[in-house]
Scaffold this motif. Sequence first.
Motif, short mmCIF file in Angstrom:
data_model
loop_
_atom_site.label_atom_id
_atom_site.label_comp_id
_atom_site.label_asym_id
_atom_site.label_seq_id
_atom_site.Cartn_x
_atom_site.Cartn_y
_atom_site.Cartn_z
N TYR A 73 -8.14 -7.91 1.96
CA TYR A 73 -9.51 -7.72 2.42
C TYR A 73 -10.08 -8.99 3.05
CZ TYR A 73 -14.57 -7.52 2.27
OH TYR A 73 -15.89 -7.61 2.61
N GLU A 74 -9.79 -10.13 2.45
CA GLU A 74 -10.36 -11.40 2.95
C GLU A 74 -9.92 -11.70 4.37
OE1 GLU A 74 -9.46 -14.45 0.13
OE2 GLU A 74 -10.73 -13.60 -1.43
N VAL A 75 -8.78 -11.15 4.78
CA VAL A 75 -8.29 -11.37 6.14
C VAL A 75 -8.65 -10.20 7.05
CG1 VAL A 75 -6.25 -11.70 7.58
CG2 VAL A 75 -6.38 -12.80 5.34
N ALA A 76 -8.44 -8.97 6.55
CA ALA A 76 -8.56 -7.79 7.41
C ALA A 76 -9.91 -7.12 7.37
CB ALA A 76 -7.47 -6.78 7.03
N GLY A 77 -10.67 -7.33 6.28
CA GLY A 77 -11.93 -6.59 6.15
C GLY A 77 -11.66 -5.10 6.23
N ASP A 78 -12.43 -4.39 7.04
CA ASP A 78 -12.20 -2.95 7.22
C ASP A 78 -11.68 -2.66 8.64
OD1 ASP A 78 -14.46 -3.43 8.67
OD2 ASP A 78 -15.69 -1.89 7.72
N ASP A 79 -10.89 -3.61 9.17
CA ASP A 79 -10.42 -3.48 10.55
C ASP A 79 -9.18 -2.61 10.70
OD1 ASP A 79 -12.47 -5.02 11.52
OD2 ASP A 79 -11.32 -6.88 11.57
N LEU A 80 -8.50 -2.26 9.61
CA LEU A 80 -7.33 -1.39 9.72
C LEU A 80 -7.22 -0.53 8.48
CD1 LEU A 80 -3.92 -3.21 9.12
CD2 LEU A 80 -6.09 -4.08 8.29
N PRO A 81 -6.66 0.67 8.61
CA PRO A 81 -6.51 1.55 7.44
C PRO A 81 -5.42 1.03 6.52
CG PRO A 81 -5.54 2.57 9.37
CD PRO A 81 -6.21 1.33 9.86
N VAL A 82 -5.70 1.04 5.22
CA VAL A 82 -4.76 0.52 4.23
C VAL A 82 -4.58 1.54 3.12
CG1 VAL A 82 -5.51 -1.85 4.73
CG2 VAL A 82 -6.49 -0.62 2.79
N LEU A 83 -3.53 1.38 2.37
CA LEU A 83 -3.31 2.19 1.17
C LEU A 83 -2.47 1.38 0.21
CD1 LEU A 83 -3.52 4.82 -0.41
CD2 LEU A 83 -1.53 5.67 0.84
N GLY A 84 -2.94 1.29 -1.03
CA GLY A 84 -2.24 0.51 -2.03
C GLY A 84 -1.30 1.36 -2.87
N VAL A 85 -0.17 0.77 -3.20
CA VAL A 85 0.75 1.33 -4.19
C VAL A 85 0.50 0.56 -5.49
CG1 VAL A 85 3.17 1.65 -4.84
CG2 VAL A 85 2.47 1.89 -2.44
N PRO A 86 0.03 1.22 -6.54
CA PRO A 86 -0.37 0.49 -7.75
C PRO A 86 0.81 -0.20 -8.41
CG PRO A 86 -0.34 2.85 -8.17
CD PRO A 86 -0.13 2.68 -6.70
N ALA A 87 0.75 -1.54 -8.49
CA ALA A 87 1.83 -2.31 -9.10
C ALA A 87 1.30 -3.43 -9.97
CB ALA A 87 2.74 -2.88 -8.01
N GLY A 88 -0.03 -3.60 -10.03
CA GLY A 88 -0.62 -4.70 -10.78
C GLY A 88 -1.06 -4.28 -12.17
N VAL A 89 -1.50 -5.25 -12.95
CA VAL A 89 -2.07 -4.98 -14.27
C VAL A 89 -3.48 -4.41 -14.12
CG1 VAL A 89 -2.76 -6.03 -16.46
CG2 VAL A 89 -0.71 -6.83 -15.29
N LYS A 90 -4.25 -4.99 -13.21
CA LYS A 90 -5.63 -4.56 -13.00
C LYS A 90 -5.69 -3.71 -11.74
CE LYS A 90 -6.44 -8.96 -12.58
NZ LYS A 90 -6.74 -8.81 -11.17
N ILE A 91 -6.19 -2.48 -11.88
CA ILE A 91 -6.37 -1.61 -10.72
C ILE A 91 -7.78 -1.04 -10.79
CG2 ILE A 91 -5.48 0.30 -9.37
CD1 ILE A 91 -3.40 -1.78 -9.57
N HIS A 92 -8.78 -1.87 -10.50
CA HIS A 92 -10.17 -1.42 -10.47
C HIS A 92 -10.56 -0.92 -9.09
CE1 HIS A 92 -10.20 -3.75 -14.18
NE2 HIS A 92 -11.38 -3.27 -14.46
N SER A 93 -9.87 -1.40 -8.06
CA SER A 93 -10.24 -1.07 -6.68
C SER A 93 -9.92 0.39 -6.35
CB SER A 93 -9.49 -1.98 -5.71
OG SER A 93 -9.81 -3.34 -5.93
N GLY A 94 -10.71 0.94 -5.43
CA GLY A 94 -10.53 2.32 -5.03
C GLY A 94 -9.63 2.50 -3.82
N VAL A 95 -8.74 1.52 -3.56
CA VAL A 95 -7.89 1.57 -2.37
C VAL A 95 -6.45 1.96 -2.71
CG1 VAL A 95 -9.30 -0.13 -1.17
CG2 VAL A 95 -7.33 -0.91 -2.51
N TYR A 96 -6.22 2.38 -3.96
CA TYR A 96 -4.87 2.69 -4.43
C TYR A 96 -4.66 4.18 -4.65
CZ TYR A 96 -3.97 -2.24 -5.27
OH TYR A 96 -3.78 -3.60 -5.11
N GLY A 97 -3.41 4.61 -4.46
CA GLY A 97 -3.02 5.93 -4.91
C GLY A 97 -3.03 5.97 -6.42
#
Length: 374
Positions: free
Chosen positions: A124-148
């Motif tokens: 996000y710090e680099v791209a902002g909302d300039d391109l469509p993204v989708l996360g594959v959940p692999a972390g311990v913390k998944i609070h963001s709404g950008v992941y499957g």
Amino acid sequence: MTIRFRLGLIINPLAGLGGSVALKGSDGVADEALARGAKPKSHLRMQQALEVILPYRDRIEIITASGSMGESLAKEMGFGVRVVHRVGEETEATDTQAVVKVLLEETLDLLLFAGGDGTARDIYEVAGDDLPVLGVPAGVKIHSGVYGITPHASGTVVKMLLDGELVSLMNADVMDIDETAFRQGIVKARRFGEMLVPAEPRYIQSVKMGGVEVDELVLLDIAAEVLDTMEDELYIMGSGTTVAAVMDELQLDNTLLGVDLVRDRELVASDLSAAQLLEQTLDQPVKLVITLIGGQGHILGRGNQQLSSELIKRVTKENIIILATKTKLKALEGRPLIVDSGDPELDRALCGYYRVITGFHDHVMYQVANPDLL
């Protein structure tokens, strides 16, 4: 001429390292996690997502970074790969940001990335909302709404795009927490901004609902029911305030954001790692007490990666005890509970209806059913 789908790919090799060894995150503790025996799993999570679109690989161009950040896995799976950024053997957040800067110049159809909330922040710090993204959940913390909701679900959304389905884009929150405070049992979540994600509510998770339950009487009723049915055997007590209410009634110290062991209503061990749980539960009957994450509905795979797939198989489906207030269940608006153990076959086996404890002698039948596996 066939138009190829331009799929940006980023894997954070360090994502999720701290989860299985009870470090409750990976930010700044990757070396310690590896020293404790943690095994990188983010490439396996991305592999599960990419397997869904393997039949389409001739129509896909994967644009990525070298080595473990994307190239190695994509080539192993037979995808056409173009490397646009080189990284060393050891990677860090600055490598993710450097890759994103290059990918912004590539006119991607979608950026697929594997990581946790820290990875989402870096992108996000680099791209902002300039391109469509989708996360594959692999972390311990998944609070963001950008992941499957699971890796397979993320792959399913990409498949929908490849099939030409009408998938809209929506803005979703990028969230992260203070990991230092998190390791002390304090959740301080902060919203950093929004990124564009495919708007497919069956497969994309909601932003986690935070806060402590205010209806203490309901939690006391739930705790009373658990104590009333407790047998003289080993219990794995999961994380969260609902399970914490049971520990309070037992008058035992509780690791709010970790996993503890109880036998005969006495504390056996606290804040255990995945390996420690396997060692402590070897060759004996064991039950697992867990609750769901409000707003998302996950009961496994979010904040409790200490509960490994090997452990869950040992516990068996019949010995999983789910606790939840009816308020939390109603907030799901009919959506099922989700399991994301890291093992799709196990996740499929865990689907079905469960008696969820919602009060004293009060239960509801509620479905565990990952929509991407049905």
